[in-house]
Design a protein around this motif. Structure first.
Motif, PDB file in Angstrom:
ATOM      1  N   ALA A  13       1.235   3.824   6.110  1.00  0.00           N
ATOM      2  CA  ALA A  13       1.639   2.471   5.720  1.00  0.00           C
ATOM      3  C   ALA A  13       3.160   2.349   5.651  1.00  0.00           C
ATOM      4  O   ALA A  13       3.737   1.366   6.120  1.00  0.00           O
ATOM      5  CB  ALA A  13       1.017   2.105   4.376  1.00  0.00           C
ATOM      6  N   VAL A  14       3.821   3.345   5.062  1.00  0.00           N
ATOM      7  CA  VAL A  14       5.283   3.309   4.935  1.00  0.00           C
ATOM      8  C   VAL A  14       5.950   3.397   6.310  1.00  0.00           C
ATOM      9  O   VAL A  14       6.871   2.632   6.626  1.00  0.00           O
ATOM     10  CB  VAL A  14       5.776   4.452   4.021  1.00  0.00           C
ATOM     11  N   VAL A  15       5.485   4.346   7.128  1.00  0.00           N
ATOM     12  CA  VAL A  15       6.070   4.509   8.468  1.00  0.00           C
ATOM     13  C   VAL A  15       5.858   3.245   9.302  1.00  0.00           C
ATOM     14  O   VAL A  15       6.783   2.758   9.977  1.00  0.00           O
ATOM     15  CB  VAL A  15       5.459   5.739   9.175  1.00  0.00           C
TER      16      VAL A  15
ATOM     17  N   LEU B 167      -6.047  11.747  -0.456  1.00  0.00           N
ATOM     18  CA  LEU B 167      -6.394  10.466   0.162  1.00  0.00           C
ATOM     19  C   LEU B 167      -5.299   9.429  -0.076  1.00  0.00           C
ATOM     20  O   LEU B 167      -4.998   8.616   0.810  1.00  0.00           O
ATOM     21  CB  LEU B 167      -7.725   9.959  -0.409  1.00  0.00           C
ATOM     22  N   GLY B 168      -4.713   9.462  -1.264  1.00  0.00           N
ATOM     23  CA  GLY B 168      -3.625   8.531  -1.541  1.00  0.00           C
ATOM     24  C   GLY B 168      -2.443   8.739  -0.618  1.00  0.00           C
ATOM     25  O   GLY B 168      -1.858   7.776  -0.098  1.00  0.00           O
ATOM     26  N   LEU B 169      -2.108  10.006  -0.369  1.00  0.00           N
ATOM     27  CA  LEU B 169      -0.989  10.298   0.538  1.00  0.00           C
ATOM     28  C   LEU B 169      -1.337   9.948   1.983  1.00  0.00           C
ATOM     29  O   LEU B 169      -0.497   9.422   2.728  1.00  0.00           O
ATOM     30  CB  LEU B 169      -0.613  11.777   0.429  1.00  0.00           C
ATOM     31  N   LEU B 170      -2.569  10.235   2.390  1.00  0.00           N
ATOM     32  CA  LEU B 170      -2.992   9.909   3.760  1.00  0.00           C
ATOM     33  C   LEU B 170      -3.008   8.403   4.003  1.00  0.00           C
ATOM     34  O   LEU B 170      -2.887   7.953   5.141  1.00  0.00           O
ATOM     35  CB  LEU B 170      -4.383  10.487   4.029  1.00  0.00           C
TER      36      LEU B 170
ATOM     37  N   VAL C 112       0.828  -1.207   0.000  1.00  0.00           N
ATOM     38  CA  VAL C 112       0.000   0.000   0.000  1.00  0.00           C
ATOM     39  C   VAL C 112       0.866   1.262   0.000  1.00  0.00           C
ATOM     40  O   VAL C 112       0.522   2.248  -0.672  1.00  0.00           O
ATOM     41  CB  VAL C 112      -0.939   0.007   1.228  1.00  0.00           C
ATOM     42  N   GLY C 113       1.991   1.225   0.711  1.00  0.00           N
ATOM     43  CA  GLY C 113       2.844   2.402   0.824  1.00  0.00           C
ATOM     44  C   GLY C 113       3.211   3.014  -0.518  1.00  0.00           C
ATOM     45  O   GLY C 113       2.924   4.197  -0.771  1.00  0.00           O
ATOM     46  N   PRO C 114       3.826   2.264  -1.428  1.00  0.00           N
ATOM     47  CA  PRO C 114       4.209   2.860  -2.711  1.00  0.00           C
ATOM     48  C   PRO C 114       3.081   2.945  -3.738  1.00  0.00           C
ATOM     49  O   PRO C 114       3.162   3.737  -4.682  1.00  0.00           O
ATOM     50  CB  PRO C 114       5.313   1.910  -3.207  1.00  0.00           C
ATOM     51  N   VAL C 115       2.030   2.133  -3.587  1.00  0.00           N
ATOM     52  CA  VAL C 115       0.983   2.067  -4.614  1.00  0.00           C
ATOM     53  C   VAL C 115      -0.098   3.120  -4.408  1.00  0.00           C
ATOM     54  O   VAL C 115      -0.617   3.688  -5.381  1.00  0.00           O
ATOM     55  CB  VAL C 115       0.356   0.655  -4.643  1.00  0.00           C
TER      56      VAL C 115
ATOM     57  N   PHE D  72       8.686   0.569  10.871  1.00  0.00           N
ATOM     58  CA  PHE D  72       8.710   0.333  12.315  1.00  0.00           C
ATOM     59  C   PHE D  72       8.499  -1.148  12.629  1.00  0.00           C
ATOM     60  O   PHE D  72       9.265  -1.760  13.386  1.00  0.00           O
ATOM     61  CB  PHE D  72       7.625   1.173  12.988  1.00  0.00           C
ATOM     62  N   VAL D  73       7.445  -1.734  12.052  1.00  0.00           N
ATOM     63  CA  VAL D  73       7.121  -3.139  12.328  1.00  0.00           C
ATOM     64  C   VAL D  73       8.215  -4.056  11.812  1.00  0.00           C
ATOM     65  O   VAL D  73       8.603  -5.021  12.499  1.00  0.00           O
ATOM     66  CB  VAL D  73       5.764  -3.501  11.693  1.00  0.00           C
ATOM     67  N   ASN D  74       8.734  -3.780  10.633  1.00  0.00           N
ATOM     68  CA  ASN D  74       9.779  -4.630  10.068  1.00  0.00           C
ATOM     69  C   ASN D  74      11.029  -4.614  10.937  1.00  0.00           C
ATOM     70  O   ASN D  74      11.670  -5.660  11.147  1.00  0.00           O
ATOM     71  CB  ASN D  74      10.116  -4.159   8.656  1.00  0.00           C
ATOM     72  N   ASN D  75      11.381  -3.445  11.471  1.00  0.00           N
ATOM     73  CA  ASN D  75      12.540  -3.348  12.357  1.00  0.00           C
ATOM     74  C   ASN D  75      12.314  -4.144  13.641  1.00  0.00           C
ATOM     75  O   ASN D  75      13.207  -4.888  14.095  1.00  0.00           O
ATOM     76  CB  ASN D  75      12.813  -1.893  12.690  1.00  0.00           C
ATOM     77  N   LYS D  76      11.116  -4.026  14.226  1.00  0.00           N
ATOM     78  CA  LYS D  76      10.805  -4.765  15.447  1.00  0.00           C
ATOM     79  C   LYS D  76      10.815  -6.270  15.195  1.00  0.00           C
ATOM     80  O   LYS D  76      11.286  -7.057  16.039  1.00  0.00           O
ATOM     81  CB  LYS D  76       9.447  -4.333  15.988  1.00  0.00           C
TER      82      LYS D  76
END
Length: 241
Positions: A201-203, A193-196, A146-149, A207-211
């Protein structure tokens, strides 16, 4: 047809630039884009809250289990109390290693300190770590997608909305700001809306991937320490015999 009437109709949405008004007066394709982005945003936040509370829970459970593990008690007793039916990843890793160690101990003629036994124990724990991490990583790929799309989907809605706005301007033969602004606002709302949707999603993914990476390293470290403990106990038993 009186151009002033068309201009007045097109200018009506400008009286209210609220999100609902922008949605109602948007073209059908833009509405579908907006609905899709809102649904994706809701799902993104659902995944964020789920992963936040899940990671907190497994970290707390891992802390409690390690306190029991390093308390100096019997590993067999710990296995009977927790390891038989593990309820969290670290207990599952312990259960896999301890279970393989017990199965190997029941096989006659096999030295517990042999390399084959060590490899089987390590493999059992490694497979368990992979399985548990796959369970924890569920829906994380959704955040990464979702982040890049999402911005491009919003941009598609914007382009379509602007095309629709220009078509309306051509029909009205009026290029005043009152005619142009509503259509352009509706189109740009899709990009917003796309940016919101994309930014959280990116942030959240980072965060989740690092954890998750840190927790995977913690499980691997525990597995290595536990394997060394089992190896020392096996060697001590063989020396006594």
């Amino acid at each position: 047809m009186d151009p002033s009437i068309n201009a007045a109709n097109l200018a009506t949405p400008s009286a209210s630039l609220s999100p609902w008004a922008l949605f109602v007066h948007a073209a059908l394709v833009v509405k579908l884009v907006m609905i899709g982005l809102v649904c994706a945003s809701i799902w993104v936040w659902a995944v964020i809250f789920d992963k936040y509370f899940t990671l907190r829970k497994v970290k707390r459970q891992a802390d409690e289990f390690e306190d029991l593990f390093w308390s100096g008690g019997s590993l067999d007793e710990l296995y009977e109390n927790i390891g038989v039916k593990p309820t969290h990843p670290m207990a599952a890793v312990f259960s896999a290693g301890m279970g393989e160690w017990r199965r190997s101990a029941r096989i006659n003629g096999i030295e517990m300190s042999s390399e084959g036994v060590k490899q089987r124990i390590d493999r059992a724990m490694s497979i368990t770590i992979t399985r548990e991490m796959e369970r924890l990583e569920r829906w994380v790929t959704f955040l990464a997608t979702v982040g890049p799309v999402a911005p491009f989907i919003g941009l598609f809605g914007t382009v379509w909305g602007i095309m629709h706005a220009f078509a309306s301007i051509a029909q009205s033969n009026n290029t005043s700001l009152a005619v142009v602004a509503p259509g352009i606002s509706e189109a740009l709302f899709a990009t917003a809306l796309g940016l919101l949707t994309a930014i959280p999603a990116v942030v959240a993914y980072n965060f989740v991937n690092n954890k998750l990476n840190l927790f995977a390293e913690r499980l691997e470290g525990f597995a290595a320490e536990f394997s060394a403990i089992l190896s020392r106990q096996s060697e001590a038993k063989e020396n006594q015999e």
